[in-house]
Design an enzyme around this catalytic site. Structure first.
Site, PDB file in Angstrom:
ATOM      1  N   LYS A   9      56.241  43.700  39.109  1.00 38.79           N
ATOM      2  CA  LYS A   9      55.810  44.840  37.757  1.00 38.79           C
ATOM      3  C   LYS A   9      57.337  45.706  37.755  1.00 38.79           C
ATOM      4  O   LYS A   9      57.910  45.889  38.806  1.00 38.79           O
ATOM      5  CB  LYS A   9      54.710  45.450  37.973  1.00 38.79           C
ATOM      6  CG  LYS A   9      53.659  44.464  38.062  1.00 38.79           C
ATOM      7  CD  LYS A   9      52.194  45.131  38.283  1.00 38.79           C
ATOM      8  CE  LYS A   9      50.804  44.262  38.592  1.00 38.79           C
ATOM      9  NZ  LYS A   9      49.610  45.418  39.044  1.00 38.79           N
ATOM     10  N   ARG A 119      48.046  35.563  47.302  1.00 37.49           N
ATOM     11  CA  ARG A 119      47.465  36.644  47.425  1.00 37.49           C
ATOM     12  C   ARG A 119      47.537  37.424  48.848  1.00 37.49           C
ATOM     13  O   ARG A 119      47.337  38.479  49.072  1.00 37.49           O
ATOM     14  CB  ARG A 119      45.919  36.379  47.076  1.00 37.49           C
ATOM     15  CG  ARG A 119      45.690  35.931  45.440  1.00 37.49           C
ATOM     16  CD  ARG A 119      46.012  37.205  44.602  1.00 37.49           C
ATOM     17  NE  ARG A 119      45.122  38.318  44.685  1.00 37.49           N
ATOM     18  CZ  ARG A 119      44.889  39.048  43.794  1.00 37.49           C
ATOM     19  NH1 ARG A 119      45.345  39.235  42.474  1.00 37.49           N
ATOM     20  NH2 ARG A 119      44.245  40.108  44.018  1.00 37.49           N
ATOM     21  N   THR A 125      44.744  45.045  46.415  1.00 40.26           N
ATOM     22  CA  THR A 125      44.942  45.976  45.331  1.00 40.26           C
ATOM     23  C   THR A 125      45.462  47.238  45.343  1.00 40.26           C
ATOM     24  O   THR A 125      46.475  47.715  44.783  1.00 40.26           O
ATOM     25  CB  THR A 125      43.788  45.743  44.298  1.00 40.26           C
ATOM     26  OG1 THR A 125      43.339  44.228  44.141  1.00 40.26           O
ATOM     27  CG2 THR A 125      44.151  46.539  42.979  1.00 40.26           C
ATOM     28  N   ARG A 136      52.515  44.767  49.101  1.00 39.07           N
ATOM     29  CA  ARG A 136      51.847  46.005  48.939  1.00 39.07           C
ATOM     30  C   ARG A 136      51.701  47.216  49.844  1.00 39.07           C
ATOM     31  O   ARG A 136      51.950  48.360  49.697  1.00 39.07           O
ATOM     32  CB  ARG A 136      50.415  45.846  48.180  1.00 39.07           C
ATOM     33  CG  ARG A 136      50.727  45.336  46.567  1.00 39.07           C
ATOM     34  CD  ARG A 136      49.281  44.814  46.142  1.00 39.07           C
ATOM     35  NE  ARG A 136      49.366  44.208  44.748  1.00 39.07           N
ATOM     36  CZ  ARG A 136      48.306  43.787  44.058  1.00 39.07           C
ATOM     37  NH1 ARG A 136      47.273  43.478  44.975  1.00 39.07           N
ATOM     38  NH2 ARG A 136      48.585  43.435  43.047  1.00 39.07           N
ATOM     39  N   ASN A 156      51.309  48.968  42.057  1.00 34.58           N
ATOM     40  CA  ASN A 156      51.481  48.076  43.462  1.00 34.58           C
ATOM     41  C   ASN A 156      52.176  46.794  43.200  1.00 34.58           C
ATOM     42  O   ASN A 156      52.216  46.002  43.946  1.00 34.58           O
ATOM     43  CB  ASN A 156      49.968  47.658  43.568  1.00 34.58           C
ATOM     44  CG  ASN A 156      49.264  46.906  42.390  1.00 34.58           C
ATOM     45  OD1 ASN A 156      50.115  46.528  41.476  1.00 34.58           O
ATOM     46  ND2 ASN A 156      47.941  46.861  42.407  1.00 34.58           N
ATOM     47  N   HIS A 159      51.867  41.418  40.420  1.00 28.73           N
ATOM     48  CA  HIS A 159      50.835  40.745  40.005  1.00 28.73           C
ATOM     49  C   HIS A 159      50.855  39.355  40.576  1.00 28.73           C
ATOM     50  O   HIS A 159      51.741  38.703  40.541  1.00 28.73           O
ATOM     51  CB  HIS A 159      50.714  40.584  38.476  1.00 28.73           C
ATOM     52  CG  HIS A 159      49.721  39.522  37.680  1.00 28.73           C
ATOM     53  ND1 HIS A 159      48.292  39.996  37.926  1.00 28.73           N
ATOM     54  CD2 HIS A 159      49.736  38.497  37.481  1.00 28.73           C
ATOM     55  CE1 HIS A 159      47.584  38.885  37.351  1.00 28.73           C
ATOM     56  NE2 HIS A 159      48.420  37.812  37.411  1.00 28.73           N
TER      57      HIS A 159
HETATM   58  P1  GDP Z   1      44.754  42.546  41.405  1.00 23.98           P
HETATM   59  O1  GDP Z   1      44.663  41.241  40.917  1.00 23.98           O
HETATM   60  O2  GDP Z   1      45.100  42.942  42.995  1.00 23.98           O
HETATM   61  O3  GDP Z   1      46.314  43.116  40.769  1.00 23.98           O
HETATM   62  O4  GDP Z   1      43.871  43.747  40.945  1.00 23.98           O
HETATM   63  P2  GDP Z   1      42.971  43.686  39.616  1.00 23.98           P
HETATM   64  O5  GDP Z   1      43.148  42.380  38.876  1.00 23.98           O
HETATM   65  O6  GDP Z   1      41.546  43.969  39.954  1.00 23.98           O
HETATM   66  O7  GDP Z   1      43.538  44.633  38.708  1.00 23.98           O
HETATM   67  C1  GDP Z   1      44.604  44.694  37.997  1.00 23.98           C
HETATM   68  C2  GDP Z   1      45.660  45.816  38.059  1.00 23.98           C
HETATM   69  O8  GDP Z   1      44.892  47.043  37.539  1.00 23.98           O
HETATM   70  C3  GDP Z   1      46.185  46.330  39.663  1.00 23.98           C
HETATM   71  O9  GDP Z   1      46.887  45.421  40.128  1.00 23.98           O
HETATM   72  C4  GDP Z   1      46.185  47.761  39.447  1.00 23.98           C
HETATM   73  O10 GDP Z   1      47.622  47.739  38.860  1.00 23.98           O
HETATM   74  C5  GDP Z   1      45.552  48.207  38.408  1.00 23.98           C
HETATM   75  N1  GDP Z   1      44.196  48.654  38.726  1.00 23.98           N
HETATM   76  C6  GDP Z   1      43.108  48.047  39.623  1.00 23.98           C
HETATM   77  N2  GDP Z   1      42.217  49.112  39.953  1.00 23.98           N
HETATM   78  C7  GDP Z   1      42.508  50.336  39.399  1.00 23.98           C
HETATM   79  C8  GDP Z   1      41.897  51.295  39.349  1.00 23.98           C
HETATM   80  O11 GDP Z   1      40.869  51.690  40.125  1.00 23.98           O
HETATM   81  N3  GDP Z   1      42.597  52.423  38.927  1.00 23.98           N
HETATM   82  C9  GDP Z   1      43.846  52.482  38.223  1.00 23.98           C
HETATM   83  N4  GDP Z   1      44.393  53.336  37.864  1.00 23.98           N
HETATM   84  N5  GDP Z   1      44.341  51.105  38.055  1.00 23.98           N
HETATM   85  C10 GDP Z   1      43.739  50.092  38.697  1.00 23.98           C
HETATM   86 MG    MG Z   2      43.775  40.522  39.303  1.00 19.37          MG
END
Ligand code: GDP
Ligand code: MG
Length: 183
Positions: A9, A119, A125, A136, A156, A159
């Site tokens: 990212k 992962r 996350t 991360r 973070n 993706h």
């Molecule tokens: P990932 O698969 O570990 O990237 O997590 P998710 O698919 O659940 O979320 C996608 C992306 O959204 C994450 O990588 C973060 O950049 C963002 N994100 C996830 N949860 C939150 C949150 O609670 N607050 C904020 N501000 N961003 C979030």
């Molecule tokens: Mg995801």
């Protein structure tokens, strides 16, 4: 063999750690079968994070609420709501802005169990929660509370497709068949 989509990212690009992150994947033995450096267009990101994937947004909302509970913070105070779905939809807008904020390095990596393996290397996350040794965990300390208070996505760095089905959906959004190389 399995394939997964990885996107470094804009924060990874800005921190000049693309090479270090890529090296980690290469050292483990993941094979790069496609790669491009681009500024993602809105229609691509709309499809990458589809608004109608309710379970994703409710899940993100619930993760936020959990993080707030751990930190003993009130979600209503900082976000104006404690509804998981509403919070998830709010995060979606910030997330789209974040990922379109600058160039990203998108790639398809291949190995046995590629999705799970990547992962594991990427970590949780929330950088605050992700273990040292993960990408991360080693390069960031962001949390839901910090990000949400500033009305932005959690930064973070990476993706990575969350499941094999997600990878099968995401890869063709970013790469056409002739951009993926069998070698
Ligand atoms: P990932 O698969 O570990 O990237 O997590 P998710 O698919 O659940 O979320 C996608 C992306 O959204 C994450 O990588 C973060 O950049 C963002 N994100 C996830 N949860 C939150 C949150 O609670 N607050 C904020 N501000 N961003 C979030
Ligand atoms: Mg995801």
């Amino acid at each position: 063999m399995e394939r997964t989509l990885v996107i470094l990212k804009p924060d990874a690009v800005k921190k000049h750690v693309m090479g270090e992150i890529l090296t980690r994947f290469e050292k483990v033995g993941l094979k790069v079968v496609a790669m491009k450096f681009l500024i993602a267009k809105r229609d691509l990101i709309e499809r990458h994070y589809p608004e109608d994937r309710e379970e994703l947004w409710v899940g993100i909302g619930n993760k936020t609420l959990e993080n707030y509970r751990d930190l003993e913070m009130d979600p209503v105070e900082s976000l104006g709501t404690s509804d998981a779905r509403e919070i998830g939809k709010m995060v979606r807008v910030w997330l789209m802005d974040y990922i379109m904020d600058g160039p990203v390095l998108a790639m398809v990596l291949e190995s046995p169990h590629a999705v799970e393996l990547v992962r594991k290397m990427v970590g949780h996350t929330l950088p605050l929660v992700s273990a040292p040794g993960t990408i991360r965990g080693d390069y960031a300390y962001d949390s839901s509370y910090l990000a949400n208070s500033n009305k932005r996505a959690i930064e973070n760095l990476v993706h990575a497709s969350g499941t094999v089905d997600e990878a099968k959906y995401e890869i063709p959004l970013w790469f056409s068949e002739d951009e993926i190389h069998n070698w």
